[in-house]
Design an enzyme around this catalytic site. Structure first.
Site, PDB file in Angstrom:
ATOM      1  N   VAL A  13      50.623  52.513   5.856  1.00 46.62           N
ATOM      2  CA  VAL A  13      50.033  51.548   6.601  1.00 46.62           C
ATOM      3  C   VAL A  13      49.126  50.607   5.736  1.00 46.62           C
ATOM      4  O   VAL A  13      49.097  49.538   5.765  1.00 46.62           O
ATOM      5  CB  VAL A  13      49.255  52.116   7.667  1.00 46.62           C
ATOM      6  CG1 VAL A  13      48.216  51.140   8.531  1.00 46.62           C
ATOM      7  CG2 VAL A  13      50.066  53.226   8.820  1.00 46.62           C
ATOM      8  N   ARG A  36      47.391  57.975  -7.204  1.00 45.65           N
ATOM      9  CA  ARG A  36      47.803  56.728  -6.218  1.00 45.65           C
ATOM     10  C   ARG A  36      47.157  55.296  -6.786  1.00 45.65           C
ATOM     11  O   ARG A  36      47.710  54.322  -6.840  1.00 45.65           O
ATOM     12  CB  ARG A  36      47.295  57.062  -4.747  1.00 45.65           C
ATOM     13  CG  ARG A  36      47.941  55.798  -3.932  1.00 45.65           C
ATOM     14  CD  ARG A  36      49.231  55.777  -3.723  1.00 45.65           C
ATOM     15  NE  ARG A  36      49.570  55.050  -2.441  1.00 45.65           N
ATOM     16  CZ  ARG A  36      50.864  54.349  -2.271  1.00 45.65           C
ATOM     17  NH1 ARG A  36      51.704  54.532  -3.371  1.00 45.65           N
ATOM     18  NH2 ARG A  36      51.154  53.655  -1.392  1.00 45.65           N
ATOM     19  N   THR A  84      45.663  60.375  10.846  1.00 45.44           N
ATOM     20  CA  THR A  84      45.096  61.449  11.821  1.00 45.44           C
ATOM     21  C   THR A  84      46.009  62.443  12.132  1.00 45.44           C
ATOM     22  O   THR A  84      46.619  62.186  13.349  1.00 45.44           O
ATOM     23  CB  THR A  84      44.621  60.144  13.024  1.00 45.44           C
ATOM     24  OG1 THR A  84      45.656  59.402  13.332  1.00 45.44           O
ATOM     25  CG2 THR A  84      43.426  59.538  12.582  1.00 45.44           C
ATOM     26  N   THR A 119      45.508  55.936  14.335  1.00 44.87           N
ATOM     27  CA  THR A 119      45.544  56.242  15.796  1.00 44.87           C
ATOM     28  C   THR A 119      44.801  57.503  16.413  1.00 44.87           C
ATOM     29  O   THR A 119      44.681  58.265  15.519  1.00 44.87           O
ATOM     30  CB  THR A 119      47.228  56.720  16.010  1.00 44.87           C
ATOM     31  OG1 THR A 119      47.932  55.740  15.562  1.00 44.87           O
ATOM     32  CG2 THR A 119      47.577  57.191  17.406  1.00 44.87           C
ATOM     33  N   CYS A 259      53.662  59.806  13.857  1.00 43.25           N
ATOM     34  CA  CYS A 259      53.338  58.987  15.101  1.00 43.25           C
ATOM     35  C   CYS A 259      53.721  59.749  16.076  1.00 43.25           C
ATOM     36  O   CYS A 259      52.981  60.156  16.774  1.00 43.25           O
ATOM     37  CB  CYS A 259      53.829  57.561  14.905  1.00 43.25           C
ATOM     38  SG  CYS A 259      53.107  56.537  13.568  1.00 43.25           S
ATOM     39  N   ARG A 330      56.309  63.619   5.930  1.00 39.09           N
ATOM     40  CA  ARG A 330      55.209  64.457   6.578  1.00 39.09           C
ATOM     41  C   ARG A 330      55.931  64.818   8.232  1.00 39.09           C
ATOM     42  O   ARG A 330      56.211  63.997   8.835  1.00 39.09           O
ATOM     43  CB  ARG A 330      54.290  63.262   6.975  1.00 39.09           C
ATOM     44  CG  ARG A 330      53.277  63.041   5.701  1.00 39.09           C
ATOM     45  CD  ARG A 330      52.275  61.935   5.654  1.00 39.09           C
ATOM     46  NE  ARG A 330      53.082  60.616   6.069  1.00 39.09           N
ATOM     47  CZ  ARG A 330      52.379  59.573   6.356  1.00 39.09           C
ATOM     48  NH1 ARG A 330      51.048  59.495   6.703  1.00 39.09           N
ATOM     49  NH2 ARG A 330      52.813  58.372   6.602  1.00 39.09           N
TER      50      ARG A 330
END
Length: 418
Positions: A13, A36, A84, A119, A259, A330
């Site tokens: 994101v 990263r 999240t 989220t 999600c 994930r």
């Protein structure tokens, strides 16, 4: 307002968002992982959401990557895009969000705006994150600093619906801040923006988007189970029903990812907190969470019918990522299929050219095949990667009795499918 932006969290994101903002604003990308930062500073994104050219474009625009809080201290707009997840009890885990808020609080100044994209359940921004910002900074909410919420709508692996091409919901902690936040996003989102009347409305809108998809997929998954018992081809039924203009084109499958397989639990958690036990949402979650076990049992039944000895049988699973043509592993529910097959005593091999072998080993304890070879008593197509179209399944079969199970309904011929 002259925005100097810090994007906190540089995953699927945060990175595309930071890249988009870098075309017009001074942007600093912050992430706690040193690897990263090093990777992006060298012009590469392992998530493949941005090409190497796009990462280098962001660098050329003046964007910097850091894990040092001092480097974001001069920013005045902080955008939080951390994960999240849920814990092992399927309860919301706000740890990454609260830690990010604590970090921002250490550099927060009067007049700054903190925008959350992660989220959450309705109320999380103002009830959970704001107190952390206040405590850490010593500043007062809606007097010294302000907040916004603009839920992410990134679809990992989708090169058509990229961040600037997806309409963005925005909101602010005051009407004036809402307008500032909306104008900020409108400056880069070509698809347009929708200013919600409050942060809670924007939070609720996001969490129901994925809950709605989850319920619809659960419905067709249940249909697949019923039609399988009736000896009816589910895909043929859906094609026939799909000829009606308002029939929703959902397909059965494993529901994973960060999600759809997670967000409904955020909404149900908040509902239970205020004394309501949601029935439809949780029923859909239970059904979808059990689809991996159902698939494994179907595979074993087909193997028994073909005369295979299950104990010690060799099974090839194609795909471990949570969706096709994407390296994201994930919350992949393919692991449920694999573990259930292992419980039956089969030897399971996994091949996925998109997944990172080190990540898979760390996350699931599995060693990926570098190339599918050998003879298998069962082959399960779990993820519809385009690269699998190049595989010659005939060379992987252990004779004519090999079971081929197609979770994604992509193969021309199979012994079973959802």
């Amino acid at each position: 307002m002259d925005h100097k932006i810090a994007v906190i969290g540089l995953g699927y994101v945060g990175l595309p968002l930071a890249h988009a903002f870098s075309t017009q604003y001074k942007v600093v990308g912050f992430d706690i992982a040193q690897w990263r930062i090093d990777e992006l500073s060298n012009g590469h994104d392992r998530t493949l959401e941005l090409s190497d050219e796009q990462v280098k474009e962001a660098l050329a625009n003046g964007m910097t990557f850091t894990n040092n809080l001092d480097d974001i201290a001069e920013c005045n707009t902080y955008i939080v895009t951390v994960p999240t997840p849920i814990d092992e009890h399927k309860r919301p885990d706000l740890t990454p969000l609260l830690k990010a808020s604590e970090s921002i609080g250490k550099v927060l100044k009067k007049g700054d705006i903190v925008i959350y994209e992660s989220t959450v359940y309705p109320g999380a921004t103002e009830e959970d994150c704001v107190p952390v910002l206040e405590r850490t900074s010593g500043l007062t909410f809606n007097k010294d600093f302000f907040c916004g919420y603009s839920p992410e709508r990134i679809n990992p692996g989708d090169k058509e619906h990229t961040v600037t091409k997806i309409l963005k919901v925005t909101s602010g902690s005051t009407p004036e801040i809402g307008k500032i936040v909306d104008d900020l996003y409108a400056s880069i989102i070509t698809a347009g923006t929708h200013l919600a009347p409050s942060i809670k409305v924007a939070e609720a809108a996001k969490v129901i988007e994925n809950s709605q998809r989850d319920i619809n997929i659960a419905f067709v998954n249940e249909l697949a189970i019923i039609f399988n018992k009736l000896g009816i081809d589910t895909e043929a039924v859906l094609q026939a029903a799909g000829t009606k203009w308002n029939f929703l084109p959902f397909r059965p499958g494993l529901v994973g990812g960060h999600c759809i397989g997670v967000d409904p639990y955020y909404l149900t958690h908040k509902a239970q907190e205020v004394g309501y036990n949601p029935e439809i949402i949780l029923a859909g979650r239970r059904l979808n969470d059990n689809m991996g076990i159902y698939v494994a049992n179907q595979v074993v039944k087909l193997m028994i019918k073909k005369g295979h000895k299950i104990e010690g049988a060799n099974v090839l699973v194609l795909g471990i990522t949570f969706k096709e043509n994407c390296p994201d592993i994930r919350n992949s529910r393919v692991i449920d299929v694999i573990q259930e097959l292992q419980e039956f005593g089969t030897n399971v091999s996994v091949y996925d050219p998109w997944a990172d072998p080190k990540e898979v080993k760390h996350e699931y304890g599995l060693d990926l095949l570098t190339n599918p070879a050998g003879k298998y008593d069962a082959i399960v197509l779990a993820v519809a990667h385009d690269k699998f179209n190049e595989l010659d399944l005939e060379t992987l079969k252990n004779g004519d009795h090999t079971v081929v199970y197609d979770i994604k309904s992509k193969l021309k011929e199979s012994d079973g499918k959802l």
